[in-house]
Design a protein around this motif. Sequence first.
Motif, PDB file in Angstrom:
ATOM      1  N   ALA A 259       0.834  -1.211   0.000  1.00 26.87           N
ATOM      2  CA  ALA A 259       0.000   0.000   0.000  1.00 26.87           C
ATOM      3  C   ALA A 259       0.867   1.260   0.000  1.00 26.87           C
ATOM      4  CB  ALA A 259      -0.902  -0.017   1.228  1.00 26.87           C
ATOM      5  N   LEU A 260       0.666   2.093  -1.014  1.00 21.63           N
ATOM      6  CA  LEU A 260       1.519   3.275  -1.181  1.00 21.63           C
ATOM      7  C   LEU A 260       0.730   4.565  -1.010  1.00 21.63           C
ATOM      8  CD1 LEU A 260       3.468   2.374  -4.477  1.00 21.63           C
ATOM      9  CD2 LEU A 260       4.274   2.181  -2.109  1.00 21.63           C
ATOM     10  N   ALA A 261       1.349   5.540  -0.313  1.00 19.39           N
ATOM     11  CA  ALA A 261       0.842   6.914  -0.325  1.00 19.39           C
ATOM     12  C   ALA A 261       1.841   7.717  -1.150  1.00 19.39           C
ATOM     13  CB  ALA A 261       0.759   7.458   1.090  1.00 19.39           C
ATOM     14  N   VAL A 262       1.357   8.585  -2.026  1.00 19.81           N
ATOM     15  CA  VAL A 262       2.247   9.340  -2.911  1.00 19.81           C
ATOM     16  C   VAL A 262       1.931  10.828  -2.797  1.00 19.81           C
ATOM     17  CG1 VAL A 262       3.156   9.546  -5.259  1.00 19.81           C
ATOM     18  CG2 VAL A 262       2.086   7.406  -4.532  1.00 19.81           C
ATOM     19  N   VAL A 263       2.976  11.652  -2.670  1.00 23.82           N
ATOM     20  CA  VAL A 263       2.793  13.103  -2.690  1.00 23.82           C
ATOM     21  C   VAL A 263       3.653  13.679  -3.799  1.00 23.82           C
ATOM     22  CG1 VAL A 263       2.911  15.254  -1.370  1.00 23.82           C
ATOM     23  CG2 VAL A 263       2.430  13.103  -0.181  1.00 23.82           C
ATOM     24  N   THR A 264       3.011  14.373  -4.743  1.00 22.40           N
ATOM     25  CA  THR A 264       3.746  14.971  -5.860  1.00 22.40           C
ATOM     26  C   THR A 264       3.631  16.492  -5.788  1.00 22.40           C
ATOM     27  OG1 THR A 264       1.772  14.719  -7.251  1.00 22.40           O
ATOM     28  CG2 THR A 264       3.452  13.000  -7.423  1.00 22.40           C
ATOM     29  N   CYS A 265       4.616  17.192  -6.397  1.00 20.76           N
ATOM     30  CA  CYS A 265       4.544  18.652  -6.441  1.00 20.76           C
ATOM     31  C   CYS A 265       4.931  19.224  -7.807  1.00 20.76           C
ATOM     32  CB  CYS A 265       5.371  19.275  -5.309  1.00 20.76           C
ATOM     33  SG  CYS A 265       7.122  18.903  -5.341  1.00 20.76           S
ATOM     34  N   ALA A 272       2.675  11.183 -14.131  1.00 17.13           N
ATOM     35  CA  ALA A 272       3.197   9.811 -14.062  1.00 17.13           C
ATOM     36  C   ALA A 272       2.294   8.937 -13.188  1.00 17.13           C
ATOM     37  CB  ALA A 272       4.631   9.812 -13.527  1.00 17.13           C
ATOM     38  N   VAL A 273       1.803   9.485 -12.078  1.00 18.90           N
ATOM     39  CA  VAL A 273       0.914   8.715 -11.197  1.00 18.90           C
ATOM     40  C   VAL A 273      -0.366   8.363 -11.953  1.00 18.90           C
ATOM     41  CG1 VAL A 273      -0.384   8.704  -9.024  1.00 18.90           C
ATOM     42  CG2 VAL A 273       1.844   9.813  -9.123  1.00 18.90           C
ATOM     43  N   ALA A 274      -0.904   9.341 -12.693  1.00 24.52           N
ATOM     44  CA  ALA A 274      -2.141   9.105 -13.451  1.00 24.52           C
ATOM     45  C   ALA A 274      -1.898   8.062 -14.548  1.00 24.52           C
ATOM     46  CB  ALA A 274      -2.627  10.415 -14.061  1.00 24.52           C
ATOM     47  N   ASP A 275      -0.800   8.192 -15.292  1.00 26.46           N
ATOM     48  CA  ASP A 275      -0.518   7.294 -16.423  1.00 26.46           C
ATOM     49  C   ASP A 275      -0.297   5.853 -15.978  1.00 26.46           C
ATOM     50  OD1 ASP A 275      -0.710   9.475 -18.002  1.00 26.46           O
ATOM     51  OD2 ASP A 275       1.458   9.708 -18.348  1.00 26.46           O
ATOM     52  N   LEU A 276       0.434   5.700 -14.865  1.00 26.63           N
ATOM     53  CA  LEU A 276       0.796   4.337 -14.457  1.00 26.63           C
ATOM     54  C   LEU A 276      -0.378   3.599 -13.823  1.00 26.63           C
ATOM     55  CD1 LEU A 276       4.338   5.208 -13.146  1.00 26.63           C
ATOM     56  CD2 LEU A 276       3.861   3.629 -15.005  1.00 26.63           C
ATOM     57  N   SER A 277      -1.356   4.361 -13.348  1.00 27.45           N
ATOM     58  CA  SER A 277      -2.550   3.838 -12.642  1.00 27.45           C
ATOM     59  C   SER A 277      -2.265   2.559 -11.840  1.00 27.45           C
ATOM     60  CB  SER A 277      -3.732   3.649 -13.607  1.00 27.45           C
ATOM     61  OG  SER A 277      -3.603   2.502 -14.383  1.00 27.45           O
ATOM     62  N   ILE A 278      -1.439   2.744 -10.813  1.00 31.92           N
ATOM     63  CA  ILE A 278      -1.061   1.642  -9.917  1.00 31.92           C
ATOM     64  C   ILE A 278      -2.227   1.339  -8.970  1.00 31.92           C
ATOM     65  CG2 ILE A 278       0.637   0.929  -8.169  1.00 31.92           C
ATOM     66  CD1 ILE A 278       2.189   1.675 -10.582  1.00 31.92           C
ATOM     67  N   GLU A 279      -2.583   0.077  -8.840  1.00 32.99           N
ATOM     68  CA  GLU A 279      -3.753  -0.284  -8.025  1.00 32.99           C
ATOM     69  C   GLU A 279      -3.543  -0.099  -6.519  1.00 32.99           C
ATOM     70  OE1 GLU A 279      -5.127  -4.216  -8.776  1.00 32.99           O
ATOM     71  OE2 GLU A 279      -5.727  -3.680 -10.824  1.00 32.99           O
ATOM     72  N   HIS A 280      -2.312  -0.353  -6.073  1.00 29.77           N
ATOM     73  CA  HIS A 280      -2.117  -0.329  -4.618  1.00 29.77           C
ATOM     74  C   HIS A 280      -1.793   1.059  -4.063  1.00 29.77           C
ATOM     75  CE1 HIS A 280       1.428  -1.889  -6.763  1.00 29.77           C
ATOM     76  NE2 HIS A 280       2.083  -1.027  -6.014  1.00 29.77           N
ATOM     77  N   ILE A 281      -2.107   2.122  -4.806  1.00 31.41           N
ATOM     78  CA  ILE A 281      -1.974   3.471  -4.240  1.00 31.41           C
ATOM     79  C   ILE A 281      -3.210   3.762  -3.379  1.00 31.41           C
ATOM     80  CG2 ILE A 281      -1.936   5.946  -4.769  1.00 31.41           C
ATOM     81  CD1 ILE A 281      -0.212   5.364  -7.146  1.00 31.41           C
ATOM     82  N   CYS A 282      -2.979   3.972  -2.058  1.00 31.14           N
ATOM     83  CA  CYS A 282      -4.135   4.228  -1.191  1.00 31.14           C
ATOM     84  C   CYS A 282      -4.340   5.720  -0.963  1.00 31.14           C
ATOM     85  CB  CYS A 282      -3.974   3.494   0.147  1.00 31.14           C
ATOM     86  SG  CYS A 282      -2.502   3.928   1.046  1.00 31.14           S
ATOM     87  N   MET A 283      -3.374   6.533  -1.409  1.00 28.96           N
ATOM     88  CA  MET A 283      -3.528   7.987  -1.263  1.00 28.96           C
ATOM     89  C   MET A 283      -2.596   8.670  -2.254  1.00 28.96           C
ATOM     90  SD  MET A 283      -2.354  10.089   2.148  1.00 28.96           S
ATOM     91  CE  MET A 283      -1.089  11.323   1.843  1.00 28.96           C
ATOM     92  N   HIS A 284      -3.140   9.626  -3.011  1.00 27.99           N
ATOM     93  CA  HIS A 284      -2.276  10.484  -3.833  1.00 27.99           C
ATOM     94  C   HIS A 284      -2.681  11.921  -3.615  1.00 27.99           C
ATOM     95  CE1 HIS A 284      -1.127  12.347  -7.963  1.00 27.99           C
ATOM     96  NE2 HIS A 284      -0.201  12.566  -7.061  1.00 27.99           N
TER      97      HIS A 284
END
Length: 336
Positions: A259-265, A272-284
């Motif tokens: 389970a990944l939380a990701v913060v981008t700026c 990249a987060v949108a394109d890769l559409s990783i299933e186990h992202i629980c927060m972006h």
Amino acid sequence: MDTVTTQRLDSPTEAARLLLAGGLVAFPTETVYGLGVDATNPAAVARLFTAKGRPSDNPLIVHLAAADQWSLAARELPDMAKRFLDAFAPGPLTVVLPKRTEICSRVTADLDSVAIRIPRCDLARELLAAAQRPIAAPSANRSGRPSCTTWQAVLEDLDGRIDAVLCGELSQVGLESTVIDCCGASPVLLRPGAITLEQLQAVEPRTRTWEPGREGEGNTAQPLNSPGLRHPHYQPTAQVLLFESAEQLSELFAQHDTALAVVTCQADTRQAVADLSIEHICMHSHIDSTEQYAREFYELLRQADRRGASVVLLELATEAGIGLALRDRQRRAAAK
Ligand code: TXA
Ligand code: MG
């Protein structure tokens, strides 16, 4: 330690009354919430170290209602310190001065210096004005955890361990104050914050950052004197990993299938987060201004834990302005 009932307060005078009676009371400031205690009451100060689980060699900042009350805590106000206070108090600046004996030695971890700060936040100023006593206050989190920028986060860490929390707004700056040592021949920046090195140098051009091995050049800022730089800090339960480009982010995605939380700026990492559409992202969360990133930083780390992330991927902030302080906190949050 014994469990106590933690009161939720909205009156600064009630909060001040509890402080004067030896209580532990968390309160809002513009940087982060602080956990206040009467700096002249040794038993209360001892309780605070236990409640936070704070190492006893890490000194506390003494908070005052106004800059002209400096003599409640310090025995001398060097000229450089006066000029910093004239320029930045009240505000997110802490100055380290020669200590007065009335301040408990536990507050200053037996150092001969004391750190003082005059917060700008209205509720904090009303509380300090009502107390009319020096109030020691570390950040109101369990030691090692991310600091708190909301009263709810304070309760997450300290409910049942402190007497009260004065409930105010979200902290507007979001990162702890800039700490500047004014005990030596020239000022030394010990902790970066919202008041930048450039702003300090505009007031006192000889201001420099502390570097290991440069002590003995007329300043007192030895490693021992800035223990905040040594202990683990700002760490959520989830592991924190940093990245600086969309490429590095993709590599991290490939390496971690929990389970990944990701913060981008930046725009490209957000994409990249949108394109890769990783299933186990629980927060972006995407944040494009550095000031907002600083304001929300600790709450983002806490949210990652609340959502059950095992890893938080944080994009390093750009260096300008408060970015330098944010990068410092990001690196410490990610330190092993
Ligand atoms: O913004 C802030 O400064 C917040 C709010 C509540 O005011 N407080 C805060 O306190 O960040 P704390 O305890 O989390 O951090 C205090 C920092 C530590 O890095 C400590 O080592 C340093 O201040 N410090 C305190 N007294 C010192 C002294 N006499 N000499 C050198 N560093 C000192
Ligand atoms: Mg702290």
